[in-house]
Enzyme design. Structure first.
Site, short mmCIF file in Angstrom:
data_model
loop_
_atom_site.label_atom_id
_atom_site.label_comp_id
_atom_site.label_asym_id
_atom_site.label_seq_id
_atom_site.Cartn_x
_atom_site.Cartn_y
_atom_site.Cartn_z
N SER A 170 0.84 -1.19 0.00
CA SER A 170 0.00 0.00 0.00
C SER A 170 0.89 1.25 0.00
CB SER A 170 -0.96 -0.04 1.19
OG SER A 170 -1.90 1.00 1.12
N ASP A 224 -10.17 -2.39 -6.08
CA ASP A 224 -9.41 -1.31 -5.46
C ASP A 224 -9.48 -0.07 -6.35
OD1 ASP A 224 -7.62 0.32 -4.14
OD2 ASP A 224 -5.86 -0.93 -4.53
N HIS A 244 -8.40 -3.86 -1.63
CA HIS A 244 -7.10 -3.29 -1.23
C HIS A 244 -6.60 -3.99 0.03
CE1 HIS A 244 -4.11 -0.06 -1.44
NE2 HIS A 244 -4.16 -0.04 -0.12
#
Length: 397
Positions: free
Chosen positions: A226, A329, A359
């Protein structure tokens, strides 16, 4: 579409994130304090254990006296034939060390090193959280590498460029450790000795013993999760700019897992999936506002958008880059576009897209045990092993 449990968890996770953002934004911050924080109280953590537990030994090290920057090392038991526990029992004190310690004077197995940067939207997460601990253990086992998980400073206590600087500091620390370990291998008469360490005036080892004995810095991989992928990509660019100055450390590849990219001009997925599962766009925008400089807030900031024109160094000098994206996502399109740009300049930049995934599907604690999370880690290991089995890769311009 994601499963019902994932949908229900997503609702809970969003509420939790909004509550955390609200509290973080309201908390008084001493902007003059560079020490910062690397974790939040609400984050459940896993204690380190220097003995081999479930095939992995771990230890925590605070590497910067001027900030809270720290690392956790994950050492697989494949470095020893018999993962024996060495204990130092002193009659004069109650302290007992019962962790793995490399035996001096013996030849040790060397493993590649993976620098890992956790997720958390720059304002949360930690390198010693339960979920990050489990994920790093999985990567260490599957890839057979020493994982160095970076505990970088969080926002808003430490805004940009603190987290990015911390990533580079850890890489430079790895260079220093590699050079100290190499110095310790030579005796005063110029003869080479086996796996010795450099000692200070008090007899303490100045080179980190696990890395000195078992780390192979010439096979280094960057792995970002991320927002950690943004940090990994920044470190990769600095590696290219530094060239041979970072010897003997050589970054042979990087893995970007669902990067936290954004820009001022929205992509199709940013419009269509703005209210997607787990992390929605409005929550992430609030996190970016807490991370980027207040007076120069811009979604086309180099930390946020990898596709801005004129960004240095040229992409053709970047290391091989594996990008992982999730179908559900909202940040996926920009990560895909970045991967395509790398392929246009003949960089090995495969893209792994997982159907119905959200995500952080492979790193959130509640999803870590799903078949999809396990498959993702195995796919990463297959690709990474292609590069850590080779030597001599250099990326500079």
């Amino acid at each position: 579409m994601p499963s019902l449990p994932v949908k229900l968890y997503s609702i809970f996770f969003k509420l939790q994130q909004r509550y955390a953002l609200h509290n973080i934004a309201r908390a008084p911050i001493d902007g003059a304090d560079p020490f910062g924080v690397t974790s939040r109280r609400a984050e459940s953590t896993a204690a380190s254990n220097p003995s081999f537990t479930d095939g992995i030994a771990t230890k925590d090290i605070h590497i910067d006296p001027f900030s809270s920057l720290c690392i956790r090392i994950f050492l697989p038991d494949t470095v020893v034939h018999d993962p024996t526990i060495y204990e130092d029992r002193s009659k004069d004190c109650a302290f007992v060390y019962s962790g793995y310690c490399p035996q001096p004077g013996t030849k040790h197995k060397k493993l590649p090193v993976a620098l890992q940067f956790h997720g958390g939207a720059f304002i949360g997460g930690s390198n010693d959280s339960v979920r990050n601990d489990l994920f790093c253990r999985r990567i260490a086992k599957l890839c057979d590498v020493i994982v160095v998980a970076v505990g970088y400073r969080l926002a808003p206590e430490s805004r940009y460029p603190a987290a990015f600087d911390d990533g580079l500091k850890v890489l430079n620390w790895l260079v220093k450790e590699a050079n100290l370990a190499e110095c310790g291998k030579w005796m005063g008469n110029g003869r080479r000795r086996m796996d010795a360490h450099v000692f200070d005036g008090f007899g303490a080892s100045m080179a980190e013993p696990w890395l000195a004995a078992h780390g192979d810095p010439s096979r280094c991989v960057l792995l970002g999760v991320s927002c950690g992928a943004n940090i990994a990509d920044y470190v990769a660019r600095k590696v290219v700019e530094a060239g041979k100055l970072l010897d003997p450390v050589k970054v042979v590849a990087q893995v970007l897992m669902y990067p936290f990219f954004i820009g001022s001009s929205p992509t199709a997925s940013e419009i269509k999936l703005a209210n997607s599962y787990v992390y929605d766009k409005s929550t992430c925008l609030r996190a970016w506002k807490l991370f980027l400089p207040e007076k120069k807030f811009n979604l086309d900031h180099p930390a946020a958008n990898p596709l801005i024109p004129g960004r240095e160094p040229p992409l053709k000098f970047m290391p091989p880059t594996l990008t992982v994206v999730a179908e559900q996502d909202w940040m996926r399109d920009r990560a895909i576009a970045y991967s395509e740009e790398l392929r246009k300049v003949n960089i090995d930049a495969p893209l792994l897209e997982y159907k119905d995934a959200v995500h952080e599907f492979a790193t959130l604690e509640v999803l870590l045990q799903t078949p999809q999370a396990q498959a993702c880690a195995e796919d990463i290991a297959i690709w990474v092993k292609k590069y850590i089995s080779l030597r001599g890769h250099e990326f500079s311009y």
